[in-house]
Design a protein around this motif. Structure first.
Motif, PDB file in Angstrom:
ATOM      1  N   TYR A   1       0.754  -1.296   0.029  1.00 32.36           N
ATOM      2  CA  TYR A   1       0.142  -0.272   0.304  1.00 32.36           C
ATOM      3  C   TYR A   1       0.377   1.529   0.140  1.00 32.36           C
ATOM      4  N   GLU A   2       0.201   2.493  -0.557  1.00 36.92           N
ATOM      5  CA  GLU A   2       1.530   3.514  -0.391  1.00 36.92           C
ATOM      6  C   GLU A   2       0.169   4.447  -0.048  1.00 36.92           C
ATOM      7  N   PRO A   3       0.222   5.044   1.399  1.00 38.68           N
ATOM      8  CA  PRO A   3      -0.893   5.582   1.909  1.00 38.68           C
ATOM      9  C   PRO A   3      -0.592   6.831   1.799  1.00 38.68           C
TER      10      PRO A   3
ATOM     11  N   ILE B   1       5.036   4.183   2.113  1.00 35.99           N
ATOM     12  CA  ILE B   1       4.561   2.458   1.800  1.00 35.99           C
ATOM     13  C   ILE B   1       4.633   1.545   3.250  1.00 35.99           C
TER      14      ILE B   1
ATOM     15  N   LYS C   1       0.965  -5.234   2.699  1.00 38.17           N
ATOM     16  CA  LYS C   1      -0.771  -5.279   2.945  1.00 38.17           C
ATOM     17  C   LYS C   1      -1.389  -6.371   4.430  1.00 38.17           C
TER      18      LYS C   1
ATOM     19  N   MET D   1      -0.777  -4.250   7.661  1.00 33.33           N
ATOM     20  CA  MET D   1      -1.745  -3.526   7.304  1.00 33.33           C
ATOM     21  C   MET D   1      -3.126  -4.796   8.217  1.00 33.33           C
TER      22      MET D   1
ATOM     23  N   GLN E   1      -2.376   2.697  11.715  1.00 34.26           N
ATOM     24  CA  GLN E   1      -3.013   3.605  10.756  1.00 34.26           C
ATOM     25  C   GLN E   1      -2.272   4.557  11.853  1.00 34.26           C
TER      26      GLN E   1
END
Ligand code: AMP
Length: 211
Positions: A86-88, A184, A187, A190, A198
């Motif tokens: 993921y690239e949040p 990054i 996944k 996460m 988060q």
């Protein structure tokens, strides 16, 4: 005890801009990374450690889950892919542009071009999209030398101020992508460490863009 979460940082220019950002988010290594030859650093958060590695290795560590998080330039993600990641968050640091460049006054002749670059996949995609056949020559540094030595016609490289190009008789031609460093996340991590990760994303996003 579970091992702390690991954040893989890109050494060099990106690290210099990452550490102040982490500090503003309340994350500080327990020793001076610049003065140490260590690769793993504890932080003031028992549950978070840092590793400092080459940018091209950051997505590899994070993809395999050896590090849960990473900080890496978008150029690396575009070149090597972002599968499993993921690239949040766009951290907005180490901004630069990925560009094609050529000798001053260079004119295209025909539909083939020799391109020297570290970013072979990006260069192939870019020229293919323009309908130009690019013979891509992979180099690991000093791309500007290649046209001077007639190894290539053009280069694809990172441009910040443009000074390196100018100093070597070259000029930028087209912008391929605007680059900055990204956070990054693995996944699977996460999902398994949602609250912790988060929380880190939230703390970092609160300080991104502050001067
Ligand atoms: P400049 O002379 O300011 O255009 O800088 C160009 C050179 O600096 C390039 O050859 C890049 O390798 C390097 N560079 C500039 N900005 C960055 C960045 N944000 N990340 C990685 N390399 C960079």
């Amino acid at each position: 005890m579970q091992r702390p979460l690991t954040m893989a940082l890109t050494k060099g220019r990106i690290l210099k801009e990452t550490l102040p950002l982490l500090a503003r988010a309340g994350i500080e290594p327990l020793e001076d990374i610049a003065k140490s030859r260590k690769l793993i650093f504890a932080t003031n958060h028992d549950a978070l450690q840092l590793v400092v590695i080459r940018g091209t290795d950051v997505p590899t560590y994070v993809r395999h889950g050896a590090a849960e998080l990473g900080v890496v330039g978008k150029d690396i993600l575009l070149e090597h892919g972002a599968e499993g990641l993921y690239e949040p968050l766009d951290l907005g640091i180490a901004r630069c542009r990925l560009m094609t460049a050529g000798p001053v006054g260079w004119q295209a002749r025909g539909s083939r071009v020799r391109v020297a670059t570290k970013f072979a996949n990006i260069a192939r995609r870019h020229f293919a999209a323009q309908g130009v056949h690019a013979d891509v020559i992979k180099l690991y540094g000093a791309m500007e030398l290649a046209p001077m030595m007639n190894l290539a016609d053009l280069i694809v490289d990172i441009v910040d101020t443009g000074n390196t190009l100018r100093a070597n008789g070259m000029a930028p031609l087209a912008e391929i992508a605007s680059i900055s460093s990204r956070l990054i996340v693995n996944k699977a991590a996460m999902r398994s460490h949602y609250a912790h990760i988060q929380g880190l994303i939230d703390s970092l996003s609160a300080v991104v863009g502050e001067v």
